[in-house]
Scaffold this motif. Structure first.
Motif, PDB file in Angstrom:
ATOM      1  N   LEU A 200       0.847  -1.205   0.000  1.00 57.42           N
ATOM      2  CA  LEU A 200       0.000   0.000   0.000  1.00 57.42           C
ATOM      3  C   LEU A 200       0.883   1.257   0.000  1.00 57.42           C
ATOM      4  CD1 LEU A 200      -2.605  -1.163   2.694  1.00 57.42           C
ATOM      5  CD2 LEU A 200      -2.758  -1.415   0.216  1.00 57.42           C
ATOM      6  N   ALA A 201       1.955   1.193   0.793  1.00 57.09           N
ATOM      7  CA  ALA A 201       2.892   2.333   0.843  1.00 57.09           C
ATOM      8  C   ALA A 201       3.494   2.577  -0.543  1.00 57.09           C
ATOM      9  CB  ALA A 201       3.991   2.054   1.872  1.00 57.09           C
ATOM     10  N   ASN A 202       3.898   1.494  -1.215  1.00 50.75           N
ATOM     11  CA  ASN A 202       4.485   1.631  -2.553  1.00 50.75           C
ATOM     12  C   ASN A 202       3.481   2.230  -3.542  1.00 50.75           C
ATOM     13  OD1 ASN A 202       7.041   0.709  -2.016  1.00 50.75           O
ATOM     14  ND2 ASN A 202       6.734  -1.348  -2.808  1.00 50.75           N
ATOM     15  N   THR A 203       2.220   1.887  -3.379  1.00 47.29           N
ATOM     16  CA  THR A 203       1.200   2.414  -4.301  1.00 47.29           C
ATOM     17  C   THR A 203       1.051   3.927  -4.121  1.00 47.29           C
ATOM     18  OG1 THR A 203       0.077   0.274  -4.220  1.00 47.29           O
ATOM     19  CG2 THR A 203      -1.182   2.119  -5.111  1.00 47.29           C
ATOM     20  N   VAL A 204       1.069   4.376  -2.865  1.00 45.75           N
ATOM     21  CA  VAL A 204       1.002   5.826  -2.621  1.00 45.75           C
ATOM     22  C   VAL A 204       2.244   6.517  -3.184  1.00 45.75           C
ATOM     23  CG1 VAL A 204       1.101   7.580  -0.801  1.00 45.75           C
ATOM     24  CG2 VAL A 204      -0.526   5.730  -0.633  1.00 45.75           C
ATOM     25  N   THR A 205       3.408   5.905  -2.961  1.00 47.90           N
ATOM     26  CA  THR A 205       4.661   6.468  -3.493  1.00 47.90           C
ATOM     27  C   THR A 205       4.580   6.568  -5.021  1.00 47.90           C
ATOM     28  OG1 THR A 205       5.922   5.563  -1.647  1.00 47.90           O
ATOM     29  CG2 THR A 205       7.174   6.120  -3.621  1.00 47.90           C
TER      30      THR A 205
ATOM     31  N   LEU B 181       4.327  14.826  -7.434  1.00 45.48           N
ATOM     32  CA  LEU B 181       4.124  15.355  -6.079  1.00 45.48           C
ATOM     33  C   LEU B 181       5.206  14.829  -5.140  1.00 45.48           C
ATOM     34  CD1 LEU B 181       0.284  14.670  -5.968  1.00 45.48           C
ATOM     35  CD2 LEU B 181       1.384  16.908  -6.239  1.00 45.48           C
ATOM     36  N   ALA B 182       5.417  15.552  -4.033  1.00 45.17           N
ATOM     37  CA  ALA B 182       6.417  15.118  -3.053  1.00 45.17           C
ATOM     38  C   ALA B 182       6.010  13.766  -2.483  1.00 45.17           C
ATOM     39  CB  ALA B 182       6.518  16.161  -1.941  1.00 45.17           C
ATOM     40  N   GLU B 183       6.999  12.898  -2.311  1.00 48.53           N
ATOM     41  CA  GLU B 183       6.709  11.575  -1.744  1.00 48.53           C
ATOM     42  C   GLU B 183       6.541  11.668  -0.243  1.00 48.53           C
ATOM     43  OE1 GLU B 183       9.737   8.749  -2.749  1.00 48.53           O
ATOM     44  OE2 GLU B 183       9.780   9.542  -4.785  1.00 48.53           O
ATOM     45  N   PRO B 184       5.621  10.868   0.323  1.00 46.85           N
ATOM     46  CA  PRO B 184       5.493  10.882   1.779  1.00 46.85           C
ATOM     47  C   PRO B 184       6.777  10.403   2.451  1.00 46.85           C
ATOM     48  CG  PRO B 184       3.878   9.395   0.739  1.00 46.85           C
ATOM     49  CD  PRO B 184       4.731   9.940  -0.346  1.00 46.85           C
ATOM     50  N   GLU B 185       7.081  10.994   3.611  1.00 49.58           N
ATOM     51  CA  GLU B 185       8.257  10.586   4.390  1.00 49.58           C
ATOM     52  C   GLU B 185       8.019   9.211   5.000  1.00 49.58           C
ATOM     53  OE1 GLU B 185      11.073  12.645   5.918  1.00 49.58           O
ATOM     54  OE2 GLU B 185      10.796  13.574   3.948  1.00 49.58           O
ATOM     55  N   GLY B 186       9.064   8.419   5.052  1.00 44.60           N
ATOM     56  CA  GLY B 186       9.021   7.179   5.854  1.00 44.60           C
ATOM     57  C   GLY B 186       8.278   6.023   5.240  1.00 44.60           C
ATOM     58  N   LEU B 187       7.792   6.165   4.000  1.00 44.38           N
ATOM     59  CA  LEU B 187       7.055   5.055   3.403  1.00 44.38           C
ATOM     60  C   LEU B 187       7.858   4.298   2.363  1.00 44.38           C
ATOM     61  CD1 LEU B 187       3.374   6.360   3.068  1.00 44.38           C
ATOM     62  CD2 LEU B 187       4.390   4.961   4.857  1.00 44.38           C
ATOM     63  N   THR B 188       9.101   4.726   2.118  1.00 46.26           N
ATOM     64  CA  THR B 188       9.949   3.952   1.226  1.00 46.26           C
ATOM     65  C   THR B 188      11.383   3.922   1.764  1.00 46.26           C
ATOM     66  OG1 THR B 188      10.486   3.476  -1.073  1.00 46.26           O
ATOM     67  CG2 THR B 188      10.517   5.793  -0.440  1.00 46.26           C
ATOM     68  N   ALA B 189      12.273   3.254   0.999  1.00 47.39           N
ATOM     69  CA  ALA B 189      13.616   2.992   1.564  1.00 47.39           C
ATOM     70  C   ALA B 189      14.480   4.246   1.599  1.00 47.39           C
ATOM     71  CB  ALA B 189      14.310   1.937   0.738  1.00 47.39           C
TER      72      ALA B 189
END
Ligand code: NDP
Length: 300
Positions: free
Chosen positions: A279-284, A292-300
């Motif tokens: 789910l995190a990868n899908t948002v990224t 758009l800016a990527e959310p903090e802490g949801l990817t490596a």
């Protein structure tokens, strides 16, 4: 000493909360709803359970879920045509083809036909290359979940000795790349490794991704080490009644928990993190697709 239990279930719930907040923000501020398409070919029971669970959690965090269930005998050309359609669909930000595929389908060809920007499993050869060269990529979900738990527990991983037991393309190899990216000294062990117990005993971090029930006993673990057990194995459980089974990891939890500093249980460790990271990868992927800016802490 009894190890700290790294509670993947609770950690995954936290990731889903962060994902849901980001989905809400994308909807309200940008008018975009992230969408995840999952393709299942055939009726493998375990795959059906995973796909159901992925679809349910996708909807729960506010994203759109598109499920495509294809007949087991679907010709390769039809599957490739569906992927091409999903690649071109702006409402779809992530595409996952559930593995394993029936034997008449070429898994590499199918995975590499997914648009790398929508490859939320991180298995496309472009993403493998990007990860291997330390560039921004889509990161495979299970190793990403392991990395997140390790960072949460240790803070910095820099300089730690890590041993990854298992060298598969979906777990072992990307896990090793991620640990290297965080400046661990990484050893990858496999079925031909000599003196495996001694190799494991040197590690501050042990990742077990083998697929052999309870293979790593407590006396292979360095006192105080962190143990991440990726294995999911079903074994007979006569104590629960005739014909009953239970899930165990690749680590012998009961002996390892007495030696390790921290350990993930099975079930309830790495497993829940895998879907949360999908789910995190899908948002990224959605943020990247829309500049758009990527959310903090949801990817490596
Ligand atoms: P694979 O079967 O693809 O790879 C297993 C690896 O283990 C291989 O590299 C193999 O070595 C190595 N291995 C096998 N036997 C030994 C041994 N005796 N000593 C040392 N190494 C050995 O498995 P996966 O990576 O796909 O999965 C590993 C485990 O993780 C499985 O239990 C699987 O169910 C679980 N899993 C869990 C997930 C989750 O969400 N928690 C997600 C994905 C997997 P070699 O290459 O030499 O054959």
């Amino acid at each position: 000493m009894t190890a700290t239990i790294l509670d993947g279930k609770a950690f995954a719930a936290g990731i889903r909360t962060q994902v849901a907040a980001n989905v809400e923000r994308l909807k309200t501020e940008n008018g975009i709803t992230p969408g995840l398409a999952v393709v299942l070919v055939g009726e493998d029971p375990a795959s059906q359970v995973y796909v159901r669970s992925k679809g349910k959690q996708t909807v729960e965090v506010g994203m759109n879920s598109y499920e495509h269930k294809l007949d087991v005998e679907t010709p390769e050309a039809d599957l490739l045509a569906l992927i091409e359609q999903l690649n071109a669909d702006p409402a779809v930000h992530g595409i996952l083809v559930q593995l394993p595929l029936p034997s008449h389908l070429n898994e590499d060809l199918v995975i590499n036909s997914i648009d790398p920007a929508k490859d939320v499993d991180g298995f496309h050869i472009s993403n493998v290359g990007l990860l291997g060269t330390g560039q921004k990529s889509m990161v495979p979900c299970t190793p990403l979940g392991c990395l997140m738990m390790l960072r949460e527990h240790h803070g910095s991983l820099s300089g730690l000795d890590a041993v990854v037991v298992g060298r598969s393309n979906i777990v072992g190899k990307p896990m090793a790349q991620l640990l290297l990216g965080d400046s661990c000294t990484v050893t990858i062990a496999h079925s031909r490794t000599k003196d495996l117990p001694d190799v494991v005993r040197r590690a501050d971090i042990v990742i077990a991704a083998v697929g052999r029930p309870q293979m790593v006993p407590g006396d292979w673990i360095k006192p105080g080490a962190t143990v991440i057990d990726v294995g999911i194995n079903r074994i007979p459980a006569p104590e629960k009644g005739e014909g009953k089974t239970r899930l165990v990891g690749d680590v012998d939890f009961d002996t390892a928990v007495e030696v390790a500093g921290a350990i993930t249980p099975v079930p309830g460790g790495v497993g829940p993190m895998t879907i949360a990271c999908l789910l995190a990868n899908t948002v990224t992927a959605c943020c990247r697709a829309n500049g758009l800016a990527e959310p903090e802490g949801l990817t490596a």
